[in-house]
Design a protein around this motif. Structure first.
Motif, PDB file in Angstrom:
ATOM      1  N   ASP A   1      31.083  86.524   9.611  1.00 15.79           N
ATOM      2  CA  ASP A   1      31.295  87.222  10.883  1.00 15.79           C
ATOM      3  C   ASP A   1      30.141  87.007  11.863  1.00 15.79           C
ATOM      4  N   ASP A   2      28.981  86.589  11.354  1.00 12.50           N
ATOM      5  CA  ASP A   2      27.817  86.400  12.225  1.00 12.50           C
ATOM      6  C   ASP A   2      27.752  85.003  12.832  1.00 12.50           C
ATOM      7  N   LEU A   3      28.643  84.106  12.393  1.00  9.16           N
ATOM      8  CA  LEU A   3      28.625  82.745  12.930  1.00  9.16           C
ATOM      9  C   LEU A   3      28.999  82.746  14.409  1.00  9.16           C
ATOM     10  N   LEU A   4      28.212  82.052  15.197  1.00  5.28           N
ATOM     11  CA  LEU A   4      28.474  81.950  16.630  1.00  5.28           C
ATOM     12  C   LEU A   4      28.923  80.540  16.980  1.00  5.28           C
ATOM     13  N   PRO A   5      29.673  80.376  18.066  1.00  6.65           N
ATOM     14  CA  PRO A   5      30.019  79.023  18.512  1.00  6.65           C
ATOM     15  C   PRO A   5      28.747  78.219  18.772  1.00  6.65           C
ATOM     16  N   TYR A   6      28.763  76.965  18.394  1.00 11.92           N
ATOM     17  CA  TYR A   6      27.576  76.119  18.544  1.00 11.92           C
ATOM     18  C   TYR A   6      27.223  75.931  20.010  1.00 11.92           C
ATOM     19  N   ASP A   7      25.941  76.122  20.311  1.00 15.90           N
ATOM     20  CA  ASP A   7      25.402  75.912  21.651  1.00 15.90           C
ATOM     21  C   ASP A   7      24.153  75.061  21.482  1.00 15.90           C
ATOM     22  N   GLU A   8      24.182  73.842  22.006  1.00 14.41           N
ATOM     23  CA  GLU A   8      23.061  72.923  21.800  1.00 14.41           C
ATOM     24  C   GLU A   8      21.763  73.432  22.409  1.00 14.41           C
ATOM     25  N   ASP A   9      21.859  74.354  23.369  1.00 15.31           N
ATOM     26  CA  ASP A   9      20.652  74.924  23.968  1.00 15.31           C
ATOM     27  C   ASP A   9      20.072  76.054  23.124  1.00 15.31           C
ATOM     28  N   VAL A  10      20.846  76.518  22.152  1.00 16.78           N
ATOM     29  CA  VAL A  10      20.412  77.654  21.331  1.00 16.78           C
ATOM     30  C   VAL A  10      20.227  77.262  19.871  1.00 16.78           C
ATOM     31  N   HIS A  11      21.168  76.474  19.345  1.00 18.95           N
ATOM     32  CA  HIS A  11      21.160  76.138  17.920  1.00 18.95           C
ATOM     33  C   HIS A  11      20.629  74.727  17.687  1.00 18.95           C
ATOM     34  N   ALA A  12      19.803  74.600  16.676  1.00 20.99           N
ATOM     35  CA  ALA A  12      19.199  73.305  16.355  1.00 20.99           C
ATOM     36  C   ALA A  12      20.221  72.378  15.709  1.00 20.99           C
TER      37      ALA A  12
ATOM     38  N   GLY B   1      21.679  70.366  12.927  1.00 20.56           N
ATOM     39  CA  GLY B   1      21.569  70.604  11.492  1.00 20.56           C
ATOM     40  C   GLY B   1      21.690  72.063  11.110  1.00 20.56           C
ATOM     41  N   SER B   2      21.707  72.961  12.106  1.00 19.21           N
ATOM     42  CA  SER B   2      21.906  74.383  11.814  1.00 19.21           C
ATOM     43  C   SER B   2      23.329  74.590  11.305  1.00 19.21           C
ATOM     44  N   ILE B   3      23.583  75.742  10.702  1.00 19.90           N
ATOM     45  CA  ILE B   3      24.921  75.999  10.175  1.00 19.90           C
ATOM     46  C   ILE B   3      25.946  76.024  11.303  1.00 19.90           C
ATOM     47  N   GLU B   4      25.540  76.515  12.480  1.00 17.36           N
ATOM     48  CA  GLU B   4      26.453  76.516  13.629  1.00 17.36           C
ATOM     49  C   GLU B   4      26.807  75.087  14.039  1.00 17.36           C
ATOM     50  N   HIS B   5      25.799  74.206  14.001  1.00 21.20           N
ATOM     51  CA  HIS B   5      26.033  72.802  14.351  1.00 21.20           C
ATOM     52  C   HIS B   5      26.952  72.138  13.333  1.00 21.20           C
ATOM     53  N   LYS B   6      26.723  72.403  12.057  1.00 26.66           N
ATOM     54  CA  LYS B   6      27.555  71.800  11.006  1.00 26.66           C
ATOM     55  C   LYS B   6      29.004  72.262  11.114  1.00 26.66           C
ATOM     56  N   VAL B   7      29.204  73.560  11.345  1.00 28.05           N
ATOM     57  CA  VAL B   7      30.567  74.090  11.451  1.00 28.05           C
ATOM     58  C   VAL B   7      31.280  73.512  12.668  1.00 28.05           C
ATOM     59  N   SER B   8      30.529  73.221  13.731  1.00 27.91           N
ATOM     60  CA  SER B   8      31.148  72.704  14.960  1.00 27.91           C
ATOM     61  C   SER B   8      31.777  71.332  14.759  1.00 27.91           C
ATOM     62  N   MET B   9      31.457  70.670  13.651  1.00 29.11           N
ATOM     63  CA  MET B   9      32.049  69.369  13.356  1.00 29.11           C
ATOM     64  C   MET B   9      33.479  69.495  12.821  1.00 29.11           C
ATOM     65  N   PHE B  10      33.899  70.726  12.515  1.00 31.52           N
ATOM     66  CA  PHE B  10      35.213  70.957  11.917  1.00 31.52           C
ATOM     67  C   PHE B  10      36.134  71.663  12.909  1.00 31.52           C
ATOM     68  N   THR B  11      37.386  71.258  12.914  1.00 30.07           N
ATOM     69  CA  THR B  11      38.368  71.859  13.817  1.00 30.07           C
ATOM     70  C   THR B  11      39.685  72.056  13.081  1.00 30.07           C
TER      71      THR B  11
END
Length: 203
Positions: free
Chosen positions: A93-104, A106-116
């Motif tokens: 529930d704490d996962l946020l949409p990936y934002d390149e200005d906020v998330h590094a 390789g972060s979990i948000e970045h990894k999840v953003s690869m999936f649709t």
């Protein structure tokens, strides 16, 4: 004057009325995002023991709320397909949409953003229901590979089964609203809204 007919409401009549209401129930069984539209299937209970399965290809642009509801399944696709370890996500529930200005990178948000996830199918009944998610993963080359989860029971040992249930309830609700007419604002309305914004800025 006409004669008044009296009907006694008995428990049997109430039970029959309840059955008739159930017989008209619409039960969403799956949906697929395709470009700007959503194709969906549902069971239409006509009478006890009589169910029609209907598939519809809609030409109505989807609302952003429906797109957002699909996005809540992206992380589940990654975890169920063992592309991301379950223990890499402390709280779904704490996962946020990936934002390149906020998330590094390789972060979990970045990894999840690869999936649709672009499609789901429900199988079984309410006492033994399972789901199949279909989507894709973007590779580092920019190409996409298709992913499809195995049938996942909603009361299984999957560590995020509760969150998956909630996400599916939200998504089914959005599909039902889409079936009832909830859609993206007409392009013309969006243009008018933009013109109003410019007018406000010029004042």
């Amino acid at each position: 004057m006409g004669r008044t007919k009296t009907i006694n409401i008995t428990p049997e009549l109430l039970d029959k009325a309840a059955e008739n209401m159930k017989a008209k129930a619409i039960e969403v069984r799956g949906a697929t995002l395709k470009d700007l539209f959503c194709n969906y299937s549902y069971n239409h209970k006509l009478a006890p023991g009589t169910v029609n399965t209907v598939s519809t290809k809609s030409q109505v642009p989807v609302h952003d709320d429906l797109k957002a509801a699909f996005r809540k399944l992206d992380a589940h696709l990654a975890v169920i397909c063992e592309e991301i370890p379950a223990d890499a996500i402390s709280n779904m529930d704490d996962l946020l949409p990936y934002d390149e200005d906020v998330h590094a990178t390789g972060s979990i948000e970045h990894k999840v953003s690869m999936f649709t996830v672009n499609s789901f199918r429900l199988e079984g009944d309410s006492d033994n229901q399972s789901v199949i998610l279909v989507g894709e993963k973007q590779l580092t080359t920019g190409d996409f590979v298709k992913l499809e989860t195995p049938k996942t029971h909603l009361d299984s040992s999957y560590p995020f089964a509760h969150e998956l249930n909630i996400a599916l309830i939200d998504l089914v609700g959005e599909v039902e609203e889409y079936m009832q007419g909830k859609q993206a604002p007409p392009v013309q309305q969006e243009l008018f809204a933009g013109e109003d914004d410019y007018a406000e800025a010029d004042r």
